[in-house]
Write a protein that holds these residues in place. Sequence first.
Motif, PDB file in Angstrom:
ATOM      1  N   TYR A 123       7.983  -1.240  -2.723  1.00 47.19           N
ATOM      2  CA  TYR A 123       6.750  -0.632  -2.091  1.00 47.19           C
ATOM      3  C   TYR A 123       5.575  -1.491  -2.389  1.00 47.19           C
ATOM      4  O   TYR A 123       4.607  -0.832  -2.148  1.00 47.19           O
ATOM      5  CB  TYR A 123       6.753   0.954  -2.556  1.00 47.19           C
ATOM      6  CG  TYR A 123       7.921   1.594  -2.316  1.00 47.19           C
ATOM      7  CD1 TYR A 123       8.332   2.304  -1.067  1.00 47.19           C
ATOM      8  CD2 TYR A 123       8.912   1.805  -2.954  1.00 47.19           C
ATOM      9  CE1 TYR A 123       9.197   2.734  -0.449  1.00 47.19           C
ATOM     10  CE2 TYR A 123      10.146   2.465  -2.876  1.00 47.19           C
ATOM     11  CZ  TYR A 123      10.352   3.060  -1.502  1.00 47.19           C
ATOM     12  OH  TYR A 123      11.428   3.591  -1.116  1.00 47.19           O
TER      13      TYR A 123
ATOM     14  N   SER B 223       2.098  -0.885   3.099  1.00 46.20           N
ATOM     15  CA  SER B 223       1.539   0.270   4.181  1.00 46.20           C
ATOM     16  C   SER B 223       2.332   1.535   4.300  1.00 46.20           C
ATOM     17  O   SER B 223       1.537   2.586   3.929  1.00 46.20           O
ATOM     18  CB  SER B 223       1.444  -0.364   5.478  1.00 46.20           C
ATOM     19  OG  SER B 223       2.659  -0.610   6.009  1.00 46.20           O
ATOM     20  N   TYR B 224       3.578   1.591   3.940  1.00 48.39           N
ATOM     21  CA  TYR B 224       4.326   2.619   3.771  1.00 48.39           C
ATOM     22  C   TYR B 224       3.922   3.421   2.326  1.00 48.39           C
ATOM     23  O   TYR B 224       3.469   4.680   2.523  1.00 48.39           O
ATOM     24  CB  TYR B 224       5.685   2.595   3.734  1.00 48.39           C
ATOM     25  CG  TYR B 224       6.651   3.805   3.463  1.00 48.39           C
ATOM     26  CD1 TYR B 224       6.783   4.796   4.465  1.00 48.39           C
ATOM     27  CD2 TYR B 224       7.231   3.817   2.235  1.00 48.39           C
ATOM     28  CE1 TYR B 224       7.484   5.911   4.562  1.00 48.39           C
ATOM     29  CE2 TYR B 224       7.608   5.314   1.985  1.00 48.39           C
ATOM     30  CZ  TYR B 224       8.173   6.167   2.955  1.00 48.39           C
ATOM     31  OH  TYR B 224       8.747   7.345   2.548  1.00 48.39           O
ATOM     32  N   CYS B 225       3.771   2.603   1.244  1.00 48.30           N
ATOM     33  CA  CYS B 225       3.387   3.316  -0.095  1.00 48.30           C
ATOM     34  C   CYS B 225       1.985   3.997  -0.082  1.00 48.30           C
ATOM     35  O   CYS B 225       1.743   5.020  -0.421  1.00 48.30           O
ATOM     36  CB  CYS B 225       3.509   2.124  -1.073  1.00 48.30           C
ATOM     37  SG  CYS B 225       3.393   2.958  -2.543  1.00 48.30           S
ATOM     38  N   THR B 226       1.160   3.077   0.865  1.00 53.34           N
ATOM     39  CA  THR B 226      -0.461   3.707   0.950  1.00 53.34           C
ATOM     40  C   THR B 226      -0.275   4.971   1.693  1.00 53.34           C
ATOM     41  O   THR B 226      -1.232   5.781   1.270  1.00 53.34           O
ATOM     42  CB  THR B 226      -1.187   2.298   1.620  1.00 53.34           C
ATOM     43  OG1 THR B 226      -1.100   1.208   0.553  1.00 53.34           O
ATOM     44  CG2 THR B 226      -2.700   2.984   1.576  1.00 53.34           C
ATOM     45  N   ASN B 227       0.511   4.801   2.773  1.00 56.28           N
ATOM     46  CA  ASN B 227       0.354   6.273   3.708  1.00 56.28           C
ATOM     47  C   ASN B 227       0.997   7.355   2.795  1.00 56.28           C
ATOM     48  O   ASN B 227       0.461   8.304   3.033  1.00 56.28           O
ATOM     49  CB  ASN B 227       1.289   5.975   4.827  1.00 56.28           C
ATOM     50  CG  ASN B 227       0.661   5.317   5.837  1.00 56.28           C
ATOM     51  OD1 ASN B 227      -0.503   5.118   5.977  1.00 56.28           O
ATOM     52  ND2 ASN B 227       1.400   4.766   6.667  1.00 56.28           N
ATOM     53  N   VAL B 228       2.031   7.311   2.005  1.00 56.08           N
ATOM     54  CA  VAL B 228       2.597   8.183   0.937  1.00 56.08           C
ATOM     55  C   VAL B 228       1.559   8.528  -0.166  1.00 56.08           C
ATOM     56  O   VAL B 228       1.284   9.824  -0.182  1.00 56.08           O
ATOM     57  CB  VAL B 228       3.799   7.709   0.376  1.00 56.08           C
ATOM     58  CG1 VAL B 228       4.303   8.721  -0.972  1.00 56.08           C
ATOM     59  CG2 VAL B 228       4.941   7.529   1.261  1.00 56.08           C
TER      60      VAL B 228
ATOM     61  N   ASN C 261      -1.708   8.379   0.203  1.00 55.57           N
ATOM     62  CA  ASN C 261      -2.637   9.010   0.863  1.00 55.57           C
ATOM     63  C   ASN C 261      -2.206  10.508   1.429  1.00 55.57           C
ATOM     64  O   ASN C 261      -3.304  11.314   1.128  1.00 55.57           O
ATOM     65  CB  ASN C 261      -3.157   8.316   2.027  1.00 55.57           C
ATOM     66  CG  ASN C 261      -3.934   6.989   1.797  1.00 55.57           C
ATOM     67  OD1 ASN C 261      -4.499   6.617   0.770  1.00 55.57           O
ATOM     68  ND2 ASN C 261      -3.943   6.004   2.777  1.00 55.57           N
ATOM     69  N   SER C 262      -1.198  10.872   1.665  1.00 56.96           N
ATOM     70  CA  SER C 262      -0.735  12.028   2.122  1.00 56.96           C
ATOM     71  C   SER C 262      -0.903  13.080   0.657  1.00 56.96           C
ATOM     72  O   SER C 262      -0.996  14.183   0.979  1.00 56.96           O
ATOM     73  CB  SER C 262       0.492  12.087   2.478  1.00 56.96           C
ATOM     74  OG  SER C 262       1.658  11.883   1.550  1.00 56.96           O
TER      75      SER C 262
ATOM     76  N   GLU D  33      -5.428  11.723  -0.773  1.00 56.50           N
ATOM     77  CA  GLU D  33      -6.288  11.320  -0.025  1.00 56.50           C
ATOM     78  C   GLU D  33      -6.882   9.853   0.070  1.00 56.50           C
ATOM     79  O   GLU D  33      -7.034   9.245   1.106  1.00 56.50           O
ATOM     80  CB  GLU D  33      -7.318  12.161  -0.012  1.00 56.50           C
ATOM     81  CG  GLU D  33      -7.250  13.723   0.426  1.00 56.50           C
ATOM     82  CD  GLU D  33      -8.375  14.501   0.177  1.00 56.50           C
ATOM     83  OE1 GLU D  33      -9.494  13.887  -0.019  1.00 56.50           O
ATOM     84  OE2 GLU D  33      -8.306  15.825   0.080  1.00 56.50           O
ATOM     85  N   SER D  34      -6.231   9.084  -0.953  1.00 56.02           N
ATOM     86  CA  SER D  34      -6.781   7.737  -1.082  1.00 56.02           C
ATOM     87  C   SER D  34      -6.114   7.275  -2.250  1.00 56.02           C
ATOM     88  O   SER D  34      -5.710   7.955  -3.514  1.00 56.02           O
ATOM     89  CB  SER D  34      -8.285   7.173  -0.996  1.00 56.02           C
ATOM     90  OG  SER D  34      -8.783   7.708  -2.540  1.00 56.02           O
TER      91      SER D  34
ATOM     92  N   GLU E 182       9.701  11.699  -0.324  1.00 60.08           N
ATOM     93  CA  GLU E 182       9.343  11.156   1.086  1.00 60.08           C
ATOM     94  C   GLU E 182      10.639  10.619   1.780  1.00 60.08           C
ATOM     95  O   GLU E 182      10.591  10.381   2.843  1.00 60.08           O
ATOM     96  CB  GLU E 182       8.220  10.371   1.330  1.00 60.08           C
ATOM     97  CG  GLU E 182       6.880  10.916   0.531  1.00 60.08           C
ATOM     98  CD  GLU E 182       6.521  12.299   1.630  1.00 60.08           C
ATOM     99  OE1 GLU E 182       6.968  12.297   3.061  1.00 60.08           O
ATOM    100  OE2 GLU E 182       6.033  13.205   1.068  1.00 60.08           O
TER     101      GLU E 182
END
Length: 127
Positions: free
Chosen positions: A53, A62-67, A69-70, A73-74, A99
């Motif tokens: 990741y 990007s996938y890891c960053t989205n996880v 953030n979910s 938040e950051s 996820e």
Amino acid sequence: METIVGEWIKTDDLQYLRKTGQKNGHGVYEVIEARCAEDDYVLCSGSISVCDYFDDDNSYNSYCTNVINSYYESVENFENNYKDKETREQILAEMLFEETFYFELSYRIVSGDDIEKELEKEVNLKK
């Protein structure tokens, strides 16, 4: 509260995790988790290699960053919450596993009445 069962850490009511090694400077973790599915549970197990990741420059993909953030938040909030790399990677492995769709993992359906017993049995089988 974390309960240790052999090498396994109870990270949540229905989740256990253990570190099984290192790959490219990042942890590899095995996770066992029960997920609610109406009246029954889906008992899932699988491996998360945290290095999968990261991009080539050792930043989160990007996938890891989205996880992240979910859940936090950051990335900054996540990293501020977990300064220790080991702890941060363990938490990241938990999030990534959660996820992952159950059908991409080893899984079986278990009665809700038996879930804690079946979860502990699964952990004991993999000691």
